[in-house]
Design an enzyme around this catalytic site. Sequence first.
Site, mmCIF file in Angstrom:
data_model
loop_
_atom_site.group_PDB
_atom_site.id
_atom_site.type_symbol
_atom_site.label_atom_id
_atom_site.label_comp_id
_atom_site.label_asym_id
_atom_site.label_seq_id
_atom_site.Cartn_x
_atom_site.Cartn_y
_atom_site.Cartn_z
ATOM 1 N N CYS A 115 46.173 -37.425 95.140
ATOM 2 C CA CYS A 115 46.011 -36.402 93.975
ATOM 3 C C CYS A 115 45.055 -35.728 94.974
ATOM 4 C CB CYS A 115 45.730 -37.222 92.570
ATOM 5 S SG CYS A 115 47.262 -37.839 92.567
ATOM 6 N N HIS A 255 40.257 -33.569 88.469
ATOM 7 C CA HIS A 255 42.382 -34.595 89.082
ATOM 8 C C HIS A 255 42.250 -34.703 87.283
ATOM 9 C CE1 HIS A 255 45.325 -35.447 89.808
ATOM 10 N NE2 HIS A 255 45.628 -37.715 89.207
ATOM 11 N N ASN A 285 49.987 -35.228 85.007
ATOM 12 C CA ASN A 285 49.251 -35.097 85.765
ATOM 13 C C ASN A 285 49.911 -34.104 87.094
ATOM 14 O OD1 ASN A 285 48.098 -36.669 88.238
ATOM 15 N ND2 ASN A 285 47.711 -38.305 88.108
HETATM 16 C C1 LIG Z 1 48.742 -46.263 83.376
HETATM 17 C C2 LIG Z 1 47.772 -46.486 81.920
HETATM 18 C C3 LIG Z 1 47.391 -45.026 81.288
HETATM 19 C C4 LIG Z 1 47.958 -47.007 81.694
HETATM 20 O O1 LIG Z 1 46.777 -47.594 80.067
HETATM 21 P P1 LIG Z 1 46.028 -48.698 80.377
HETATM 22 O O2 LIG Z 1 45.625 -49.137 79.294
HETATM 23 O O3 LIG Z 1 45.082 -49.712 81.522
HETATM 24 O O4 LIG Z 1 47.603 -49.718 80.155
HETATM 25 P P2 LIG Z 1 47.721 -51.325 80.642
HETATM 26 O O5 LIG Z 1 48.455 -51.085 81.640
HETATM 27 O O6 LIG Z 1 47.002 -52.978 80.479
HETATM 28 O O7 LIG Z 1 49.004 -51.402 79.130
HETATM 29 C C5 LIG Z 1 48.481 -51.395 77.661
HETATM 30 C C6 LIG Z 1 50.157 -52.226 77.350
HETATM 31 O O8 LIG Z 1 50.370 -50.974 76.729
HETATM 32 C C7 LIG Z 1 52.054 -51.084 77.600
HETATM 33 N N1 LIG Z 1 52.092 -50.147 77.982
HETATM 34 C C8 LIG Z 1 52.502 -48.824 79.114
HETATM 35 N N2 LIG Z 1 53.194 -47.791 78.811
HETATM 36 C C9 LIG Z 1 53.007 -47.407 78.078
HETATM 37 C C10 LIG Z 1 54.003 -46.488 77.193
HETATM 38 N N3 LIG Z 1 54.419 -45.424 77.711
HETATM 39 N N4 LIG Z 1 53.980 -46.862 76.154
HETATM 40 C C11 LIG Z 1 53.560 -47.992 74.542
HETATM 41 N N5 LIG Z 1 53.070 -49.210 75.687
HETATM 42 C C12 LIG Z 1 53.149 -49.038 76.710
HETATM 43 C C13 LIG Z 1 52.132 -52.296 78.586
HETATM 44 O O9 LIG Z 1 52.996 -52.686 78.697
HETATM 45 C C14 LIG Z 1 50.488 -52.813 77.886
HETATM 46 O O10 LIG Z 1 51.483 -54.017 76.819
HETATM 47 P P3 LIG Z 1 51.599 -55.614 76.769
HETATM 48 O O11 LIG Z 1 50.141 -55.564 76.276
HETATM 49 O O12 LIG Z 1 52.120 -56.057 75.725
HETATM 50 O O13 LIG Z 1 51.099 -56.332 78.014
HETATM 51 C C15 LIG Z 1 46.196 -46.477 82.692
HETATM 52 O O14 LIG Z 1 45.927 -47.783 83.355
HETATM 53 C C16 LIG Z 1 46.050 -45.371 83.277
HETATM 54 O O15 LIG Z 1 45.851 -44.133 83.144
HETATM 55 N N6 LIG Z 1 46.136 -45.460 85.067
HETATM 56 C C17 LIG Z 1 44.962 -44.342 85.733
HETATM 57 C C18 LIG Z 1 46.332 -43.995 86.503
HETATM 58 C C19 LIG Z 1 46.218 -42.969 87.512
HETATM 59 O O16 LIG Z 1 45.070 -42.866 87.063
HETATM 60 N N7 LIG Z 1 46.851 -42.129 88.174
HETATM 61 C C20 LIG Z 1 47.021 -41.773 89.199
HETATM 62 C C21 LIG Z 1 45.458 -41.943 89.921
HETATM 63 S S1 LIG Z 1 45.824 -40.025 91.757
#
Ligand SMILES: CC(C)(COP(=O)(O)OP(=O)(O)OC[C@H]1O[C@@H](n2cnc3c(N)ncnc32)[C@H](O)[C@@H]1OP(=O)(O)O)[C@@H](O)C(=O)NCCC(=O)NCCS
Length: 331
Positions: A115, A255, A285
């Site tokens: 990214c 980003h 993204n």
């Molecule tokens: C991926 C992302 C959106 C997840 O959001 P989050 O708030 O961290 O969520 P978590 O991973 O803690 O998951 C929370 C819950 O939602 C659930 N969950 C994950 N994806 C899900 C989806 N698509 N739909 C519904 N629930 C989902 C998880 O299983 C978890 O459930 P649990 O609490 O029962 O275990 C977030 O972590 C993120 O944006 N991370 C950075 C990504 C990024 O910048 N990547 C690129 C870098 S270049």
Amino acid sequence: MAKMRAAVTAVGGYVPEDVITNKDLEKMVETNDEWIRTRTGIEERRILKGGRATSDMCVEVVKQIIEKRGIDPLEIDMLLCATITGDMVFPDTANTICDKIGAKNAFGFDINAACSGFLYALTTGAQFIESGMYKKVIVIGADMMSSILDYTDRSTCILFGDGAGGVLLEPNEEGYGHMDAILRGDGSGREFLHMKAGGSLKPASVDTVNAREHYVFQEGRSVFKSAVNGMGGSITEMMEKHNLTADDIDWVVPHQANMRIIKALADTVGVSMDKVMLNIQKYGNTTAGTLPLCLSDYETKLRKGDKLLLTAFGGGFTWGTVYLTWAYDGN
Ligand SMILES: CC(C)(COP(=O)(O)OP(=O)(O)OC[C@H]1O[C@@H](n2cnc3c(N)ncnc32)[C@H](O)[C@@H]1OP(=O)(O)O)[C@@H](O)C(=O)NCCC(=O)NCCS
């Protein structure tokens, strides 16, 4: 006389026609529109179909740039393509693009920095202009994330989309252009964001395919924290280095990974969201594509002399901030 700088003189952007909405994803994995919107800010993303590849999106970008600037492909000296989803593992995609557009005098190479790829490539291209070696350098950021996404993994497939953007860099003697870059990397972050197979560590085999190891693996929570710290830290460092206050900044170009990360960044810089370029809701993204796609979407609002801070974070880990002054009035 002002120092000769590498200025952006034209911008192009391309996203494919096919859309995948959050509702579409509800039919593919256990998720829902509300969760995706509130946790990420994404409403839909684009998917490239029809046997096309990353270079095909880049060709559309270069065509726009050439037309807007009124130049011949033969005038292009160099073309850099930031991507992690090149058409093939080798050769590079940059030279494929040059071939397809007839840039016979250009050479180029790909930059693999996920990214942050566009920031790394922009800064690399700028060095060739500032040194006086080249006059016309095209820098593209493009990814076809749909080619490496597991559409049974709800934690990753909702986040990414396909898209490409790019800029033309030319010498500028008025002092506008690429002012500075703070670029960083930390390879220990590879644990949290990677593709397990298909490289020399684990060449492709029936077993790796069966284990679904040719897809993006991400530990979202760890990446989230590092992204906030990496982009926030480098943008603050850049502002301090150049004595820039929030009032001095015309645009923050972040980003587009997660709306919550973008809002945290706006708070760090101290600007309101109307100074922050946003298109995450439409495209998700697009990895190396996000920053130039923002520039393309907002080009008409940009004015000569505007001060921009571009910031990104991605797999590697890689991150950084580029300080750019805009060289022309968008229309
Ligand atoms: C991926 C992302 C959106 C997840 O959001 P989050 O708030 O961290 O969520 P978590 O991973 O803690 O998951 C929370 C819950 O939602 C659930 N969950 C994950 N994806 C899900 C989806 N698509 N739909 C519904 N629930 C989902 C998880 O299983 C978890 O459930 P649990 O609490 O029962 O275990 C977030 O972590 C993120 O944006 N991370 C950075 C990504 C990024 O910048 N990547 C690129 C870098 S270049």
